[in-house]
Motif scaffolding. Structure first.
Motif, PDB file in Angstrom:
ATOM      1  N   ASN A 287    -104.257 -40.500  46.152  1.00  0.00           N
ATOM      2  CA  ASN A 287    -103.326 -39.984  47.157  1.00  0.00           C
ATOM      3  C   ASN A 287    -103.963 -40.233  48.522  1.00  0.00           C
ATOM      4  O   ASN A 287    -104.662 -39.380  49.072  1.00  0.00           O
ATOM      5  N   GLU A 288    -103.722 -41.423  49.062  1.00  0.00           N
ATOM      6  CA  GLU A 288    -104.366 -41.818  50.315  1.00  0.00           C
ATOM      7  C   GLU A 288    -103.897 -40.970  51.490  1.00  0.00           C
ATOM      8  O   GLU A 288    -104.646 -40.708  52.420  1.00  0.00           O
ATOM      9  N   ARG A 289    -102.659 -40.529  51.447  1.00  0.00           N
ATOM     10  CA  ARG A 289    -102.158 -39.712  52.563  1.00  0.00           C
ATOM     11  C   ARG A 289    -102.894 -38.386  52.629  1.00  0.00           C
ATOM     12  O   ARG A 289    -103.260 -37.923  53.713  1.00  0.00           O
ATOM     13  N   LEU A 290    -103.095 -37.745  51.477  1.00  0.00           N
ATOM     14  CA  LEU A 290    -103.827 -36.487  51.464  1.00  0.00           C
ATOM     15  C   LEU A 290    -105.269 -36.714  51.868  1.00  0.00           C
ATOM     16  O   LEU A 290    -105.835 -35.950  52.661  1.00  0.00           O
ATOM     17  N   ARG A 291    -105.886 -37.772  51.347  1.00  0.00           N
ATOM     18  CA  ARG A 291    -107.279 -38.068  51.679  1.00  0.00           C
ATOM     19  C   ARG A 291    -107.448 -38.302  53.177  1.00  0.00           C
ATOM     20  O   ARG A 291    -108.332 -37.727  53.815  1.00  0.00           O
ATOM     21  N   GLU A 292    -106.559 -39.131  53.749  1.00  0.00           N
ATOM     22  CA  GLU A 292    -106.683 -39.456  55.166  1.00  0.00           C
ATOM     23  C   GLU A 292    -106.376 -38.259  56.060  1.00  0.00           C
ATOM     24  O   GLU A 292    -106.974 -38.097  57.127  1.00  0.00           O
ATOM     25  N   THR A 293    -105.430 -37.414  55.630  1.00  0.00           N
ATOM     26  CA  THR A 293    -105.106 -36.223  56.426  1.00  0.00           C
ATOM     27  C   THR A 293    -106.286 -35.261  56.462  1.00  0.00           C
ATOM     28  O   THR A 293    -106.656 -34.738  57.526  1.00  0.00           O
ATOM     29  N   LEU A 294    -106.904 -35.016  55.315  1.00  0.00           N
ATOM     30  CA  LEU A 294    -108.088 -34.162  55.273  1.00  0.00           C
ATOM     31  C   LEU A 294    -109.207 -34.756  56.112  1.00  0.00           C
ATOM     32  O   LEU A 294    -109.890 -34.048  56.866  1.00  0.00           O
ATOM     33  N   LEU A 295    -109.394 -36.061  56.015  1.00  0.00           N
ATOM     34  CA  LEU A 295    -110.462 -36.726  56.756  1.00  0.00           C
ATOM     35  C   LEU A 295    -110.239 -36.616  58.254  1.00  0.00           C
ATOM     36  O   LEU A 295    -111.164 -36.334  59.021  1.00  0.00           O
ATOM     37  N   SER A 296    -108.989 -36.810  58.691  1.00  0.00           N
ATOM     38  CA  SER A 296    -108.698 -36.759  60.123  1.00  0.00           C
ATOM     39  C   SER A 296    -108.932 -35.371  60.703  1.00  0.00           C
ATOM     40  O   SER A 296    -109.223 -35.225  61.899  1.00  0.00           O
ATOM     41  N   LEU A 297    -108.797 -34.351  59.866  1.00  0.00           N
ATOM     42  CA  LEU A 297    -108.997 -32.968  60.325  1.00  0.00           C
ATOM     43  C   LEU A 297    -110.423 -32.485  60.097  1.00  0.00           C
ATOM     44  O   LEU A 297    -110.750 -31.343  60.447  1.00  0.00           O
TER      45      LEU A 297
ATOM     46  N   GLU B  20    -111.748 -31.818  57.248  1.00  0.00           N
ATOM     47  CA  GLU B  20    -111.618 -30.750  56.247  1.00  0.00           C
ATOM     48  C   GLU B  20    -112.139 -31.254  54.908  1.00  0.00           C
ATOM     49  O   GLU B  20    -111.617 -32.232  54.360  1.00  0.00           O
ATOM     50  N   SER B  21    -113.160 -30.631  54.365  1.00  0.00           N
ATOM     51  CA  SER B  21    -113.654 -31.025  53.050  1.00  0.00           C
ATOM     52  C   SER B  21    -112.730 -30.489  51.969  1.00  0.00           C
ATOM     53  O   SER B  21    -112.058 -29.469  52.162  1.00  0.00           O
ATOM     54  N   PRO B  22    -112.665 -31.147  50.819  1.00  0.00           N
ATOM     55  CA  PRO B  22    -111.831 -30.636  49.726  1.00  0.00           C
ATOM     56  C   PRO B  22    -112.195 -29.211  49.321  1.00  0.00           C
ATOM     57  O   PRO B  22    -111.319 -28.411  49.011  1.00  0.00           O
ATOM     58  N   ALA B  23    -113.499 -28.893  49.335  1.00  0.00           N
ATOM     59  CA  ALA B  23    -113.928 -27.546  48.943  1.00  0.00           C
ATOM     60  C   ALA B  23    -113.422 -26.498  49.925  1.00  0.00           C
ATOM     61  O   ALA B  23    -112.926 -25.437  49.524  1.00  0.00           O
ATOM     62  N   ASP B  24    -113.513 -26.794  51.228  1.00  0.00           N
ATOM     63  CA  ASP B  24    -113.042 -25.839  52.240  1.00  0.00           C
ATOM     64  C   ASP B  24    -111.522 -25.684  52.175  1.00  0.00           C
ATOM     65  O   ASP B  24    -110.986 -24.585  52.306  1.00  0.00           O
ATOM     66  N   PHE B  25    -110.834 -26.806  51.953  1.00  0.00           N
ATOM     67  CA  PHE B  25    -109.374 -26.756  51.872  1.00  0.00           C
ATOM     68  C   PHE B  25    -108.935 -25.966  50.645  1.00  0.00           C
ATOM     69  O   PHE B  25    -107.995 -25.173  50.713  1.00  0.00           O
ATOM     70  N   ALA B  26    -109.639 -26.160  49.543  1.00  0.00           N
ATOM     71  CA  ALA B  26    -109.321 -25.412  48.328  1.00  0.00           C
ATOM     72  C   ALA B  26    -109.490 -23.919  48.552  1.00  0.00           C
ATOM     73  O   ALA B  26    -108.701 -23.103  48.070  1.00  0.00           O
ATOM     74  N   ALA B  27    -110.540 -23.547  49.285  1.00  0.00           N
ATOM     75  CA  ALA B  27    -110.789 -22.133  49.557  1.00  0.00           C
ATOM     76  C   ALA B  27    -109.657 -21.517  50.376  1.00  0.00           C
ATOM     77  O   ALA B  27    -109.237 -20.392  50.139  1.00  0.00           O
ATOM     78  N   LYS B  28    -109.134 -22.264  51.336  1.00  0.00           N
ATOM     79  CA  LYS B  28    -108.031 -21.753  52.159  1.00  0.00           C
ATOM     80  C   LYS B  28    -106.758 -21.578  51.333  1.00  0.00           C
ATOM     81  O   LYS B  28    -105.949 -20.688  51.596  1.00  0.00           O
TER      82      LYS B  28
ATOM     83  N   TYR C 192     -96.161 -26.538  49.463  1.00  0.00           N
ATOM     84  CA  TYR C 192     -95.657 -26.168  50.785  1.00  0.00           C
ATOM     85  C   TYR C 192     -96.734 -25.474  51.613  1.00  0.00           C
ATOM     86  O   TYR C 192     -96.856 -25.688  52.819  1.00  0.00           O
ATOM     87  N   GLN C 193     -97.531 -24.636  50.968  1.00  0.00           N
ATOM     88  CA  GLN C 193     -98.610 -23.962  51.681  1.00  0.00           C
ATOM     89  C   GLN C 193     -99.629 -24.978  52.180  1.00  0.00           C
ATOM     90  O   GLN C 193    -100.104 -24.893  53.320  1.00  0.00           O
ATOM     91  N   ALA C 194     -99.955 -25.956  51.344  1.00  0.00           N
ATOM     92  CA  ALA C 194    -100.911 -26.988  51.734  1.00  0.00           C
ATOM     93  C   ALA C 194    -100.385 -27.806  52.901  1.00  0.00           C
ATOM     94  O   ALA C 194    -101.111 -28.090  53.872  1.00  0.00           O
ATOM     95  N   ALA C 195     -99.112 -28.194  52.833  1.00  0.00           N
ATOM     96  CA  ALA C 195     -98.526 -28.995  53.901  1.00  0.00           C
ATOM     97  C   ALA C 195     -98.494 -28.224  55.220  1.00  0.00           C
ATOM     98  O   ALA C 195     -98.723 -28.800  56.290  1.00  0.00           O
ATOM     99  N   ARG C 196     -98.218 -26.925  55.121  1.00  0.00           N
ATOM    100  CA  ARG C 196     -98.201 -26.117  56.348  1.00  0.00           C
ATOM    101  C   ARG C 196     -99.590 -26.029  56.969  1.00  0.00           C
ATOM    102  O   ARG C 196     -99.750 -26.127  58.190  1.00  0.00           O
ATOM    103  N   LEU C 197    -100.609 -25.855  56.138  1.00  0.00           N
ATOM    104  CA  LEU C 197    -101.981 -25.795  56.648  1.00  0.00           C
ATOM    105  C   LEU C 197    -102.389 -27.103  57.319  1.00  0.00           C
ATOM    106  O   LEU C 197    -103.139 -27.103  58.303  1.00  0.00           O
ATOM    107  N   LEU C 198    -101.905 -28.223  56.787  1.00  0.00           N
ATOM    108  CA  LEU C 198    -102.263 -29.536  57.321  1.00  0.00           C
ATOM    109  C   LEU C 198    -101.284 -30.017  58.388  1.00  0.00           C
ATOM    110  O   LEU C 198    -101.469 -31.099  58.953  1.00  0.00           O
ATOM    111  N   ASP C 199    -100.237 -29.230  58.643  1.00  0.00           N
ATOM    112  CA  ASP C 199     -99.246 -29.532  59.681  1.00  0.00           C
ATOM    113  C   ASP C 199     -98.553 -30.864  59.425  1.00  0.00           C
ATOM    114  O   ASP C 199     -98.383 -31.690  60.335  1.00  0.00           O
TER     115      ASP C 199
END
Length: 268
Positions: free
Chosen positions: A31-41, A43-51, A76-83
């Motif tokens: 999922n390149e979109r999710l990977r790139e969105t996290l990278l641009s912010l 945000e590590s996967p572990a930190d995002f998972a915690a949120k 939906y919660q994930a998308a809102r957090l990542l705007d």
């Protein structure tokens, strides 16, 4: 416990630096979109998972396997957090679950009356609107959102489709509803000259609805109960969602019946 203080055994194998890797980790498309969105912010996967309150390995699976979709509520919660829009991250989120959507997937919150709704929620939703705003009936928004007319006019000016449906004062059945209808007209009718679609509904609006993009705030009248104590529910509009579909149909039906106010009438 801090957000990233998850048990060692539950930690994701992917860290922020790993998001930059170009070598595929499996035969499944990533999922390149999710990977790139996290990278641009940053945000590590572990930190995002915690949120999100999920296992870090779950986020890792979302990244490494584009065919793996989260539960719609979590998506939906994930998308809102990542705007970002949820379908940007998971384009098939609705298609794969359309036949399985339940009311619990849509229901975000429920309050025993308007006073119990978090005060800042109303302004937050309207301020963050990107595609559409629909106000149907009297929710008392002028008391809840500072400078509401200016906010709606500004949204319309920036391309958001803003629609307001007010009750026709002549159709009111008691003095209180008549007075409220006149107040609503005085507030909203002038907005027709600023790109807002304003309509009069020639009847009683038993249900009041605020729709902002994919959020629905609904208050349904209860016989013998003052409007201030009628329950308020917050829904996420999902494709084929059994609850939101009812209220979206109501909006469409009322819109078809309501009579649009012209710019000439608004400035008269």
């Amino acid at each position: 416990m801090a957000l990233n203080d998850t048990p060692a055994g539950a930690r994701s194998h992917l860290h922020l630096a790993d998001l930059r890797a170009t070598t595929p980790r499996s035969t499944n498309p990533a999922n390149e979109r999710l990977r790139e969105t996290l990278l641009s912010l940053g945000e590590s996967p572990a930190d995002f998972a915690a949120k999100l309150g999920v296992d870090p390995k779950t986020v890792e699976r979302w990244i490494t396997n584009a065919n793996r979709n989260p539960h719609p509520r979590i998506a939906y919660q994930a998308a809102r957090l990542l705007d970002v829009d949820v379908t940007y991250l998971w384009p098939n989120i609705h298609d794969r679950r359309a036949a399985k959507v339940a009311g619990s997937d849509e229901l975000t919150a429920c309050w025993p009356g308007r006073a119990a709704v978090p005060y800042d929620l109303w302004a937050q939703l309207l301020t963050e609107a990107q595609r559409r705003i629909v106000i149907m009936g009297d929710l008392g928004l002028p008391d809840l959102v500072p400078h509401l007319p200016e906010l709606l006019a500004d949204k319309a000016r920036h391309g958001v489709h803003v629609r307001v449906i007010v009750a026709d004062p002549s159709a009111a059945t008691n003095p209180i509803d008549t007075a409220r209808a006149h107040v609503a007209e005085a507030l909203y009718l002038p907005l027709a000259a600023h790109g807002v679609t304003v309509s009069r509904y020639p009847g009683h609006l038993a249900t009041t609805i605020l729709r902002v993009d994919d959020d629905l705030i609904v208050r349904t009248g209860i016989d013998g109960c003052p409007a201030a104590f009628a329950p308020v529910i917050h829904l996420r509009a999902l494709t084929n969602g059994p609850l939101s579909r009812v209220y979206l149909t109501s909006i469409d039906s009322i819109t078809d019946t309501a009579i649009q106010v012209t710019t000439m009438q608004a400035v008269a």
